[in-house]
Scaffold this motif. Structure first.
Motif, short mmCIF file in Angstrom:
data_model
loop_
_atom_site.label_atom_id
_atom_site.label_comp_id
_atom_site.label_asym_id
_atom_site.label_seq_id
_atom_site.Cartn_x
_atom_site.Cartn_y
_atom_site.Cartn_z
N LEU A 23 -6.62 -2.27 19.25
CA LEU A 23 -7.53 -1.41 18.49
C LEU A 23 -6.76 -0.39 17.66
CD1 LEU A 23 -10.43 -0.49 17.87
CD2 LEU A 23 -10.29 0.99 19.89
N SER A 24 -5.75 0.23 18.24
CA SER A 24 -4.95 1.21 17.50
C SER A 24 -4.23 0.57 16.32
CB SER A 24 -3.94 1.87 18.43
OG SER A 24 -4.58 2.74 19.34
N LEU A 25 -3.73 -0.64 16.51
CA LEU A 25 -3.04 -1.33 15.42
C LEU A 25 -4.00 -1.67 14.29
CD1 LEU A 25 -0.69 -3.71 17.44
CD2 LEU A 25 -0.03 -1.70 16.12
N TRP A 26 -5.20 -2.12 14.62
CA TRP A 26 -6.18 -2.44 13.58
C TRP A 26 -6.60 -1.18 12.82
CZ3 TRP A 26 -7.14 -6.63 11.12
CH2 TRP A 26 -6.99 -7.87 11.73
N ILE A 27 -6.87 -0.11 13.55
CA ILE A 27 -7.26 1.14 12.89
C ILE A 27 -6.12 1.64 12.00
CG2 ILE A 27 -7.80 3.58 13.30
CD1 ILE A 27 -9.34 2.72 15.78
N ALA A 28 -4.89 1.60 12.50
CA ALA A 28 -3.75 2.05 11.71
C ALA A 28 -3.57 1.18 10.47
CB ALA A 28 -2.48 2.02 12.56
N LEU A 29 -3.79 -0.12 10.60
CA LEU A 29 -3.63 -1.02 9.45
C LEU A 29 -4.66 -0.72 8.37
CD1 LEU A 29 -2.35 -3.50 8.12
CD2 LEU A 29 -3.96 -4.92 9.41
N TRP A 30 -5.92 -0.63 8.76
CA TRP A 30 -6.97 -0.38 7.76
C TRP A 30 -6.91 1.04 7.22
CZ3 TRP A 30 -8.92 -4.21 5.37
CH2 TRP A 30 -9.12 -5.43 6.02
N ALA A 31 -6.52 1.99 8.05
CA ALA A 31 -6.35 3.36 7.56
C ALA A 31 -5.21 3.42 6.55
CB ALA A 31 -6.08 4.31 8.72
N THR A 32 -4.15 2.66 6.79
CA THR A 32 -3.03 2.62 5.85
C THR A 32 -3.47 2.02 4.52
OG1 THR A 32 -1.45 2.42 7.66
CG2 THR A 32 -0.72 1.71 5.47
N VAL A 33 -4.23 0.93 4.57
CA VAL A 33 -4.70 0.29 3.34
C VAL A 33 -5.60 1.24 2.55
CG1 VAL A 33 -6.10 -1.59 2.40
CG2 VAL A 33 -4.48 -2.04 4.24
N GLY A 34 -6.57 1.84 3.24
CA GLY A 34 -7.49 2.75 2.55
C GLY A 34 -6.81 3.98 2.01
N ALA A 35 -5.96 4.62 2.83
CA ALA A 35 -5.28 5.84 2.38
C ALA A 35 -4.29 5.54 1.26
CB ALA A 35 -4.57 6.49 3.56
N THR A 36 -3.64 4.39 1.31
CA THR A 36 -2.66 4.06 0.27
C THR A 36 -3.35 3.80 -1.07
OG1 THR A 36 -1.19 3.10 1.94
CG2 THR A 36 -0.79 2.51 -0.36
N LEU A 37 -4.44 3.06 -1.06
CA LEU A 37 -5.15 2.77 -2.31
C LEU A 37 -5.73 4.05 -2.92
CD1 LEU A 37 -7.02 -0.54 -1.37
CD2 LEU A 37 -5.00 -0.28 -2.82
N LEU A 38 -6.43 4.83 -2.10
CA LEU A 38 -7.02 6.06 -2.61
C LEU A 38 -5.94 7.09 -2.98
CD1 LEU A 38 -10.01 6.48 -0.13
CD2 LEU A 38 -10.13 5.77 -2.51
N GLY A 39 -4.93 7.23 -2.12
CA GLY A 39 -3.89 8.21 -2.37
C GLY A 39 -3.07 7.90 -3.60
N THR A 40 -2.80 6.62 -3.86
CA THR A 40 -2.05 6.25 -5.05
C THR A 40 -2.84 6.57 -6.31
OG1 THR A 40 -0.93 4.47 -3.83
CG2 THR A 40 -0.91 4.34 -6.24
#
Length: 268
Positions: free
Chosen positions: A73-90
């Motif tokens: 669960l932590s890996l999935w949350i970290a993966l999707w949080a990384t995708v979302g934060a990277t797209l929005l943050g960029t």
């Protein structure tokens, strides 16, 4: 006496190096302890004292109930949080670095607030927001909370990289009849890629490691940091040390691969 003087002069010349190595050793010491105790076989529930050498925990890393479930669960949350934060943050970083608009400075300040705000304040604020909206706590509330606080770190990394770019490179591509998409894909994106990758890796590490914000917004959902905190009260299984050692080894491997990849363009 002359030998002591030479030693003293050498110590003064290399004081910064010695202090740096000592600090690095101090930082690495907990990881060494975790690695050593991953091969321990404790007599009781607590893995705090060395008893017997064993590789049972390495051969059965999921031998404890719900451990691998919380890790997944932590890996999935970290993966999707990384995708979302990277797209929005960029996107936000490019907007703040390249465009002039009203309230630009205010928007930049709001973006960087989560970095300066104490985690417990942000966690309580998000929990209050979800309660007022009637949202059930669980996977999605954790994911939204993680994207929110990871966003600032991505913006910081990408914006610093974008602001250091030479705009004449993009102008040269346009002079050579490149379309805006070709200019972005072949010139802008490769130059900004190190900042984007750095922000993504930082987001993954922060999301996977977070406890305070997750604890406020998880409800009955248990992530790996929450599992570790709960198990520490009733007995720490050796498998936690195994997973911690594996994650540390993977992180070091990623850093080494990044260093090797980064040296190739300079050599060529």
């Amino acid at each position: 006496m002359a030998l002591l003087n030479r030693l003293a002069r050498g110590l003064r010349r290399n004081l910064v190096v010695i202090a740096g190595l000592a600090t690095l050793a101090f930082l690495m010491l907990p990881n060494v302890v975790v690695t050593v105790f991953s091969f321990n076989k404790p007599n009781g529930r607590f893995n705090y004292q060395w008893q017997h050498f064993s590789t049972d925990a390495w051969t059965h890393p999921c031998g404890v109930a719900d451990l691998c479930g919380s890790l997944s669960l932590s890996l999935w949350i970290a993966l999707w949080a990384t995708v979302g934060a990277t797209l929005l943050g960029t996107a936000i970083a490019f907007a703040l670095a390249r465009y002039r608009f009203r309230a630009r400075s205010s928007a930049g300040t709001l973006v960087f607030l989560p970095m300066a705000m104490p985690e417990v304040v942000m966690a309580a604020s998000l929990a209050t927001l979800f309660l007022n909206m009637g949202v059930s706590f669980g996977f999605w509330t954790i994911l939204i909370a993680h994207i929110t606080f990871c966003l600032s770190f991505v913006v910081t990394a990408v914006k610093a990289r974008v602001m250091s770019m030479d705009p004449r490179l993009e102008q040269a591509a346009q002079d050579l009849y490149a379309t805006p998409w070709q200019t972005f894909r072949k010139v802008t994106l490769p130059i900004a890629a190190p900042g984007i990758v750095a922000g993504a890796l930082l987001s993954f590490a922060l999301s996977f490691d977070d406890f305070i914000i997750t604890n406020f917004n998880a409800g009955s959902t248990v992530t790996f940091p929450m599992y570790v905190w709960g198990s520490a009260q009733r007995g720490t299984p050796v498998q936690i040390n195994v997973i911690g050692t594996a994650m540390f080894a993977i992180a070091v491997l990623c850093v080494l691969v990044g260093q090797l990849v980064g040296r190739r363009p300079r050599r060529s």
